[in-house]
Write a protein that holds these residues in place. Structure first.
Motif: not given
Length: 460
Positions: A197-225
């Protein structure tokens, strides 16, 4: 730079048959040829699995003019989505559907203004220089609920804490949503290693392993969905708005970057005998210098909304600071710099980026600037260890340190003036980005807010 037809997008006949059989065995009925608009939001057509072969060959056509920020007119040819077969992802919340990150093509060639193609062009530059671009992103976001009668609030009904960072009871109040999300990420092989749980009420952070830039951009896009869909299943909503309230921290998307050797994968940013004490190699410092040179223009893409610049201020959170940078500078394990080198060394963290970013575009700008710094052997100067929030304007001027843009208007103006922007984006997307974002600023600037009504209605 010309992109060759991507083998991992097309694939051989046997590979396609195997992919279709594997998806069918896992209960998939439909597939999505997904790409993103200017905002990094998923767009797609859904195709029955029986037509997967056609989809992989670009059967799904789209009118670019129907999308926000895509530089096409209604009389232009349609763009075709070519799915990257290696990105096939079964939706954890609806296992009858599989998602594919896709490249857009126009008239048989990579569409210059496709966000994914823009990042791939920069990755190709790195490849030609002998580098792998590694990227990790810290995802900060809110889980909220709508209130009867309007408005919203945090899910937890406990008393609001002044300093809510790392609060265990509030984290447990949101356990059902966070657990389903983290479980899904791990099932996808993303390797979540921490969340809180982060600094503001209802705020969260999830950290996961790095990857190559293109794969991470795909995952980030999918994560928000995925986060939005899972929260919705529980009757809540996930928000990726950068700044929800003036007295609470905003949601960042810190970029953690390093370059690896293309042949061995070895991290080329590691240097334990670094004379500057940051455990970073000369290559890493050159990378930093390139980013600092182009920071205002990069900011327009990594902090792409009007609201983003209400996060990039020194004060405003109940914990005493916003935890967001305001100056163009770097340092070691010092969170008041735009660029931070964590104590373990070997990587560079950009703290300016926020969670509303289109990661394909943001990563492309960031990496291109860093690669320029390497090519030109730039030097960023000495690291800053002091609390940059405490520096006066006169002190900053003496040290030659400039501020990050204060508004979206300032950032887009810097983006328009920087030659790197057009080089990375291509001429059409460069112009479309400027036009769209300046229009966004004008709409905001001309809007009469509640604050103005309350302050001025009966003031004079």
């Amino acid at each position: 730079m010309t992109l060759t037809y991507p083998a991992r997008v097309s694939g051989s006949t046997s590979e396609r048959i195997s992919l279709k059989a594997r998806l069918k065995e896992q209960g998939v009925k439909y597939v999505l040829a997904s790409y993103v608009d200017l905002h990094g939001m998923c767009k797609a057509k859904m195709v029955p699995l029986t037509h997967l072969d056609n989809m992989l060959e670009g059967s799904e056509l789209f009118t670019g003019a129907a999308l926000e920020g895509i530089p096409q007119s209604i009389n232009d040819d349609e763009v075709a989505a070519y799915p990257d077969r290696d990105s096939a992802t079964i939706l954890p919340w609806n296992r009858e559907v599989a998602w594919f990150a896709s490249d857009l093509y126009l008239q048989g060639k990579p569409f210059e203004s496709c966000s994914r193609n823009i990042l791939k062009r920069v990755v190709q530059q790195a490849t030609e220089m002998g580098f792998i671009c590694n990227l990790g992103v810290e995802t900060e976001f809110f889980i909220l609920k709508d209130r009867e009668g309007g408005g919203f609030s945090a899910v937890s009904d406990r008393d609001s804490l002044v300093k809510a960072a790392y609060d265990v009871p509030t984290l447990l109040d949101n356990y059902a949503v966070i657990d389903q999300l983290v479980t899904a990420m791990n099932e996808l092989g993303w390797d979540v290693y921490s969340f809180d749980h982060e600094d503001a009420q209802g705020q969260f952070e999830i950290d996961f392993n790095y990857s190559d830039a293109l794969t991470m951009a795909d995952r980030f896009t999918f994560f928000r969905l995925m986060a939005k869909e899972i929260a919705r299943q529980h009757g809540y909503f996930a928000s990726f708005m950068p700044k929800l309230a003036a007295d609470r921290t905003g949601s960042g998307a810190h970029y953690n970057m390093s370059l690896g050797d293309l042949e061995t994968g070895k991290n080329l940013f590691v240097e334990f005998n670094d004379a500057r004490g940051c455990k970073l190699s000369t290559l890493g410092y050159q990378f930093i210098a390139g980013i600092l040179r182009h920071a205002p223009a990069i900011c327009a893409v990594t902090c792409p909304t009007v609201n983003s610049y209400k996060r990039l201020v020194r004060q405003g959170a109940m914990s005493g600071s916003t935890w967001a940078p305001v100056y163009i500078c770097y340092g070691g394990n010092n969170r008041t710099n735009m660029l931070r080198i964590p104590s373990a060394g070997g990587r560079v963290e950009c703290r300016a980026a926020d969670i509303s970013t289109n990661l394909y575009l943001g990563a492309a700008m960031m990496l291109a600037a860093g690669l320029e710094g390497i090519r030109e052997q730039l030097d960023p100067g000495e690291p800053h260890t002091e609390n940059m929030y405490d520096c006066t304007l006169d002190e900053l001027k003496v040290r030659g340190i400039e501020m990050l843009p204060r508004t979206l208007d300032e950032a887009v103006t810097a983006f328009a003036a920087d030659p790197l922007s057009k080089t990375v984006m291509g001429s059409s997307m460069y112009r479309a980005f400027i036009d769209y974002k300046l229009n966004e600023w004008e709409e905001y600037h001309n809007h009469v807010s509640d604050w103005e009504i309350q302050r001025y209605l009966k003031f004079f």
